[in-house]
Design a protein around this motif. Structure first.
Motif, short mmCIF file in Angstrom:
data_model
loop_
_atom_site.label_atom_id
_atom_site.label_comp_id
_atom_site.label_asym_id
_atom_site.label_seq_id
_atom_site.Cartn_x
_atom_site.Cartn_y
_atom_site.Cartn_z
N ARG A 28 -82.74 -38.98 29.81
CA ARG A 28 -83.97 -39.63 29.96
C ARG A 28 -85.13 -39.21 29.33
N ARG A 29 -85.31 -37.92 29.94
CA ARG A 29 -86.60 -37.07 29.58
C ARG A 29 -86.41 -36.76 28.03
N CYS A 30 -85.17 -36.29 27.61
CA CYS A 30 -84.88 -35.97 26.21
C CYS A 30 -85.34 -37.43 25.20
N ALA A 31 -84.57 -38.24 25.57
CA ALA A 31 -84.60 -39.55 24.47
C ALA A 31 -86.14 -39.96 24.40
N LEU A 32 -87.01 -39.77 25.40
CA LEU A 32 -88.18 -40.25 25.45
C LEU A 32 -89.40 -38.94 24.77
N SER A 33 -89.05 -37.82 24.86
CA SER A 33 -89.91 -36.70 24.84
C SER A 33 -90.60 -36.92 23.36
N THR A 34 -90.08 -37.27 22.26
CA THR A 34 -90.79 -37.27 20.99
C THR A 34 -91.61 -38.64 20.98
N THR A 51 -94.48 -30.92 16.08
CA THR A 51 -93.10 -30.39 16.07
C THR A 51 -93.14 -29.98 17.67
N GLY A 52 -94.10 -29.90 18.31
CA GLY A 52 -94.46 -29.64 19.85
C GLY A 52 -95.43 -28.53 19.74
N ASP A 53 -95.39 -27.29 20.26
CA ASP A 53 -96.43 -26.61 20.71
C ASP A 53 -96.88 -25.88 19.34
N ILE A 54 -96.82 -26.12 18.27
CA ILE A 54 -97.41 -25.74 17.09
C ILE A 54 -98.08 -27.08 16.22
N PRO A 55 -99.36 -27.15 16.17
CA PRO A 55 -100.04 -28.27 15.58
C PRO A 55 -99.89 -28.49 14.25
N ALA A 56 -98.68 -28.78 13.92
CA ALA A 56 -98.45 -29.06 12.50
C ALA A 56 -97.02 -29.94 12.47
N MET A 57 -97.01 -30.62 11.41
CA MET A 57 -95.84 -31.63 11.14
C MET A 57 -94.92 -31.01 10.14
N TRP A 58 -93.64 -30.49 10.45
CA TRP A 58 -92.41 -30.14 9.64
C TRP A 58 -91.88 -31.36 8.83
N LEU A 59 -91.61 -31.22 7.69
CA LEU A 59 -90.79 -32.37 7.07
C LEU A 59 -89.45 -32.64 7.76
N ARG A 60 -88.87 -31.13 8.04
CA ARG A 60 -87.59 -31.35 8.83
C ARG A 60 -87.45 -31.85 10.05
N ASP A 61 -88.36 -31.09 10.83
CA ASP A 61 -88.49 -31.57 12.22
C ASP A 61 -88.95 -32.85 12.43
N HIS A 386 -85.32 -26.40 24.98
CA HIS A 386 -85.93 -25.43 24.23
C HIS A 386 -85.48 -24.85 23.05
N GLU A 387 -86.14 -23.94 22.57
CA GLU A 387 -85.63 -22.94 21.22
C GLU A 387 -84.47 -22.25 21.78
N GLY A 388 -84.79 -21.04 22.00
CA GLY A 388 -83.81 -20.19 22.56
C GLY A 388 -83.76 -19.75 23.84
N PHE A 389 -82.91 -19.62 24.26
CA PHE A 389 -82.75 -19.14 25.74
C PHE A 389 -81.92 -18.02 25.98
N TRP A 401 -92.60 -26.38 24.79
CA TRP A 401 -92.65 -27.80 23.98
C TRP A 401 -91.93 -27.94 22.59
N PHE A 402 -90.80 -28.29 22.27
CA PHE A 402 -90.10 -28.54 21.12
C PHE A 402 -89.11 -29.46 21.29
N THR A 403 -89.39 -30.65 20.47
CA THR A 403 -88.92 -31.80 20.80
C THR A 403 -87.63 -32.19 19.91
N TRP A 404 -87.48 -31.44 18.96
CA TRP A 404 -86.34 -31.64 18.07
C TRP A 404 -84.88 -31.45 18.88
N PRO A 405 -84.65 -30.52 19.69
CA PRO A 405 -83.33 -30.45 20.37
C PRO A 405 -83.27 -31.64 21.32
N CYS A 406 -84.54 -32.12 21.96
CA CYS A 406 -84.34 -33.06 22.86
C CYS A 406 -83.78 -34.14 22.06
N SER A 407 -84.39 -34.67 20.96
CA SER A 407 -83.77 -35.74 20.12
C SER A 407 -82.38 -35.58 19.87
N LEU A 408 -82.08 -34.43 19.39
CA LEU A 408 -80.53 -34.19 19.13
C LEU A 408 -79.88 -34.35 20.23
#
Length: 424
Positions: A28-34, A51-61, A386-389, A401-408
């Protein structure tokens, strides 16, 4: 942003099929994160995606961050957001197809020291083939889910011409490419040879300066990104024929697609002493190869997911066995997890993106369940990915804060429910 009723109902319906409380809460949290944290509607009707904690928009992400909302494209609220994301992506490609990450306004934010000067819209100008693939994939899937062809009619021909021009130019990067990149604070420069990258020869594939991790390519022909480009060129050709009626431009896509495929077949498959023929991560066409995989997508692991081949393809299966073994220098095993990491993060850090992709491309229900359990156990008690752990302590991770893995992950869970895997 407020959650549309259609999205809330969809998430509720999937939650009802998940008996494990932790997995249900994480989904639920991941589906709503973005939707709840990353979308920034603009006055021009487009949507900027952090993209999350970087204030920019990546085309990929940004494309990957909203992909799991595509099944709701016909809903007016959800469809308007996806179309707004696409309009901003296509606007950015028209501004500079060599840029990977953009600012919301032309304020010159980002890496000011990079050379050559990057322009006010660019946050970072690292050229990555996949940055041009993802928006076209999103446009194609949006068309298939929603039935709307307005954006295709308005924007595809001009966008396709730009992308084809870049990819053809970069087939002969050393001869005619205008692209180079140096970040003076990095020693040596991010790309060697005064920012042009290591030498390559013509293979039919198209050159990429950087991987989807934003790390530099060692050898310029990045196999997974060329695989993705093959698929996307097929999407472009189909849309150009079916919607735009532009047979000439569609044939240009077909021609380039065939050249990339032939280049992959001839230059990207190498003989491994244990696993037999496998795909190399990178090559230069002159006999040099990089025998790794990176957690970011497109990756070699993701080849079936992006649609390049079937998961039961023999060379892919050989490659997969290599990638998920300690022969891949970025494969790690520890107390809580085992999987693929990245040179972008410290040693023994596994990426949630790679774990989710392993699940999405798994052949058996058992492996999919194993990946679900591993992911749920390694969120660092945050109910987000998250990104790496660190494999021995998942409370130690990169990127809060990195929503791409949450969405996937949300996409993966929904597939598992649809396939009945969680009901067994």
């Amino acid at each position: 942003m407020n959650v549309p009723n259609a999205l809330a109902q969809r998430i509720d319906s999937y939650c009802a099929a998940i008996s494990d409380e932790k997995l249900r809460r994480l989904y639920r949290r991941c589906a709503l994160s973005t939707w709840e944290t990353a979308l920034r509607p603009q006055e021009d009707g487009t949507v900027f995606v952090l993209t999350g904690d970087i204030p920019a928009m990546w085309l990929r992400d940004s494309a990957a961050q909203v992909t799991h909302y595509l099944p709701l494209s016909a809903d007016s609220e959800v469809g308007a957001v996806i179309e707004g994301v696409l309009r901003r992506q296509l606007m950015y490609i028209a501004i500079d197809p060599y840029t990977n990450a953009f600012n919301p306004v032309p304020d010159d934010a980002g890496w000011a020291e990079d050379l050559p000067p990057k322009g006010p819209w660019a946050h970072e100008r690292k050229y990555e083939v996949d940055s041009l693939c993802y928006p076209i994939r999103l446009l194609y899937l949006y068309w298939k889910h929603s039935g709307s062809d307005t954006l295709i009619r308005e924007k595809l021909e001009s966008t396709a011409a730009v992308i084809l021009g870049v990819w053809r130019t970069e087939q002969r990067h050393g001869e005619g490419s205008p692209y180079w990149f140096v970040r003076p604070s990095d020693h040596p420069p991010v790309l060697p040879c005064e920012g042009k990258g290591n030498p390559v020869t013509y293979t039919g594939m198209t050159w990429s300066g950087f991987r989807p991790s934003d790390d530099p390519c060692t050898y310029g022909y990045l196999t997974a990104s060329n695989m993705f480009a093959v698929v996307v060129l097929g999407y472009m050709a189909e849309m150009l024929r079916a919607v735009c009626g532009n047979e000439s431009l569609a044939q240009e896509c077909d021609t380039l697609r065939a050249q990339l495929e032939e280049g992959i077949r001839r230059y990207a498959i190498v003989q491994h002493p244990v696993h037999g023929p496998i795909y190399a991560c990178e090559t230069d066409g002159m006999g040099h190869y990089s025998m790794i995989d990176d957690a970011n997508i497109p990756s070699l692991l993701s080849a079936p997911y992006i649609g390049f081949l079937s998961a039961d393809d023999e060379v892919y299966q050989n490659t997969r066995r290599f990638l998920l073994s300690d022969e891949n220098p970025y494969y790690y095993e520890g107390t809580y997890a085992k999987g693929i990491g990245s040179p972008h993060t410290p040693s023994r850090y596994v990426w949630h993106l790679a774990l989710v992709m392993q699940g999405l491309t798994a052949a058996t229900a058992q492996e999919k369940r194993e990946m679900l359990a591993m992911i749920a156990a390694t969120d660092g008690d945050t109910d987000l990915l998250h990104e790496g752990f660190f494999v021995d302590d998942p409370t130690v991770y990169t990127r809060e804060w990195f929503t791409w893995p949450c969405s996937l992950f949300a996409e993966f869970v929904e597939r598992c429910v649809d396939e009945g895997i969680l009901a067994d």
